[in-house]
Design a protein around this motif. Structure first.
Motif, PDB file in Angstrom:
ATOM      1  N   LEU A 142       0.825  -1.199   0.000  1.00 20.67           N
ATOM      2  CA  LEU A 142       0.000   0.000   0.000  1.00 20.67           C
ATOM      3  C   LEU A 142       0.866   1.258   0.000  1.00 20.67           C
ATOM      4  N   ASN A 143       0.589   2.166  -0.911  1.00 23.48           N
ATOM      5  CA  ASN A 143       1.256   3.466  -0.888  1.00 23.48           C
ATOM      6  C   ASN A 143       0.610   4.350   0.171  1.00 23.48           C
ATOM      7  N   PRO A 144       1.381   5.207   0.828  1.00 27.11           N
ATOM      8  CA  PRO A 144       0.781   6.119   1.808  1.00 27.11           C
ATOM      9  C   PRO A 144      -0.157   7.112   1.129  1.00 27.11           C
ATOM     10  N   ILE A 145      -1.148   7.579   1.880  1.00 28.46           N
ATOM     11  CA  ILE A 145      -2.074   8.579   1.351  1.00 28.46           C
ATOM     12  C   ILE A 145      -1.321   9.890   1.165  1.00 28.46           C
ATOM     13  N   PRO A 146      -1.439  10.538   0.009  1.00 29.41           N
ATOM     14  CA  PRO A 146      -0.706  11.782  -0.244  1.00 29.41           C
ATOM     15  C   PRO A 146      -1.003  12.858   0.802  1.00 29.41           C
ATOM     16  N   GLU A 147       0.038  13.637   1.124  1.00 31.09           N
ATOM     17  CA  GLU A 147      -0.099  14.691   2.138  1.00 31.09           C
ATOM     18  C   GLU A 147      -1.127  15.738   1.730  1.00 31.09           C
ATOM     19  N   ARG A 148      -1.296  15.962   0.420  1.00 31.13           N
ATOM     20  CA  ARG A 148      -2.266  16.971  -0.016  1.00 31.13           C
ATOM     21  C   ARG A 148      -3.692  16.572   0.370  1.00 31.13           C
ATOM     22  N   PHE A 149      -3.906  15.266   0.605  1.00 28.59           N
ATOM     23  CA  PHE A 149      -5.214  14.794   1.061  1.00 28.59           C
ATOM     24  C   PHE A 149      -5.282  14.779   2.590  1.00 28.59           C
ATOM     25  N   THR A 150      -4.259  14.239   3.249  1.00 26.62           N
ATOM     26  CA  THR A 150      -4.300  14.111   4.703  1.00 26.62           C
ATOM     27  C   THR A 150      -4.373  15.473   5.391  1.00 26.62           C
ATOM     28  N   SER A 151      -3.747  16.501   4.796  1.00 23.68           N
ATOM     29  CA  SER A 151      -3.808  17.831   5.407  1.00 23.68           C
ATOM     30  C   SER A 151      -5.231  18.388   5.350  1.00 23.68           C
TER      31      SER A 151
END
Length: 274
Positions: free
Chosen positions: A54-63
């Motif tokens: 699994l790739n980590p969720i992009p920071e542009r989404f988590t923020s």
């Protein structure tokens, strides 16, 4: 002397009382939880690398998730599934989902938020098999690699397997690039927030393609990929929830998105003025 002893006892009793009160407050803060956040399940499509991890969720989404949580005292509980399954759960059980494209069919059953970010859907080809692309009609007779269960806009979805064929695969770029490398497909869809096709090409060069043997490896070394200059679609990525399930939640999300949009506009204005 007695007066001094009395004063000493008074201040000692006050000090002990203050210490006791401080100890009580500290114990209360430790034992008593803060105001509980409302937990909100959030469906999210998995994205895996060439190793199946699994790739980590992009920071542009988590923020953005964090900003919504803070504004409305909620806590997202991520539920990560293959995209097709996540959409099915959202469609039948009514969970909040992130990443859903707005289509006429979905608009009939879902209430959508405003766009969180925009993704551009680019066509990737082998460098030696580029073709002109201006409209969907230019895909006539082609086979296009897509993510199983994804939607790519009304016109694309309406004409797939009619004007052109689609090859459905998992949401991992490596295996689909391998199909392109081996000429099993004519092009593949690549979603990216990047707005310049040359920047997307540079990004694709960094993606590892699964190789089975040295012959595969040498083939990859000589294969170059190109991104066609005109995207298939500018796609708004949104939150969505079945209509009538929790309209207030979507309204709350929209308020935060509006606030973030205004802050972003101010920051861009300041940079231009500098």
């Amino acid at each position: 002397m007695r007066k001094q002893i009395g004063v000493t006892k008074y201040w000692l009793s006050q000090t002990i009382g203050l210490l006791a009160l401080t100890l009580f407050v500290c114990c209360y803060l430790i034992v008593t939880p803060s105001f509980a956040q409302t937990k909100v399940p959030l469906l999210f499509g998995e994205n895996r690398n060439e190793k199946g991890e699994l790739n980590p969720i992009p920071e542009r989404f988590t923020s953005i998730f964090a900003a919504i949580e803070k504004d409305h005292n909620i806590q997202f509980s991520l539920q990560i599934y293959p995209w097709n399954r996540a959409v099915k759960i959202a469609s039948t059980e009514g969970g909040l989902i992130f990443g859903l494209s707005l289509t006429p069919e979905r608009a009939e059953i879902f209430r959508f938020s405003e766009p969180v970010v925009y993704q551009y859907l680019w066509l990737v080809t082998r460098a030696d098999q580029q073709f002109p692309f201006n409209t969907i009609e230019d895909l006539k007779g082609k086979t296009i690699g897509v993510v199983r269960g994804s939607k790519y806009g009304g016109e694309f979805d309406r004409l797939k397997n009619v004007l052109f064929k689609t090859d459905d695969d998992i949401d991992a770029y490596g295996p689909r690039l391998k199909k392109l490398q081996n000429r099993r497909i004519d092009a593949m869809i690549f979603a990216s927030p990047l707005t310049n096709h040359k920047e997307v090409e540079a990004l694709i060069k960094t993606i590892k393609i699964p190789q089975e043997n040295e012959t595969d490896l040498s083939a990859h070394q000589v294969t170059r990929f190109s991104v066609l200059p005109i995207p298939v679609l500018k796609d708004g990525i949104r939150f969505a929830l079945l209509k009538g399930k929790n309209d207030k939640l979507i309204s709350d999300i929209d308020r935060t998105l509006s606030k973030l949009s205004k802050l972003n506009a101010k920051q861009k204005g300041r940079k231009r003025d500098q």
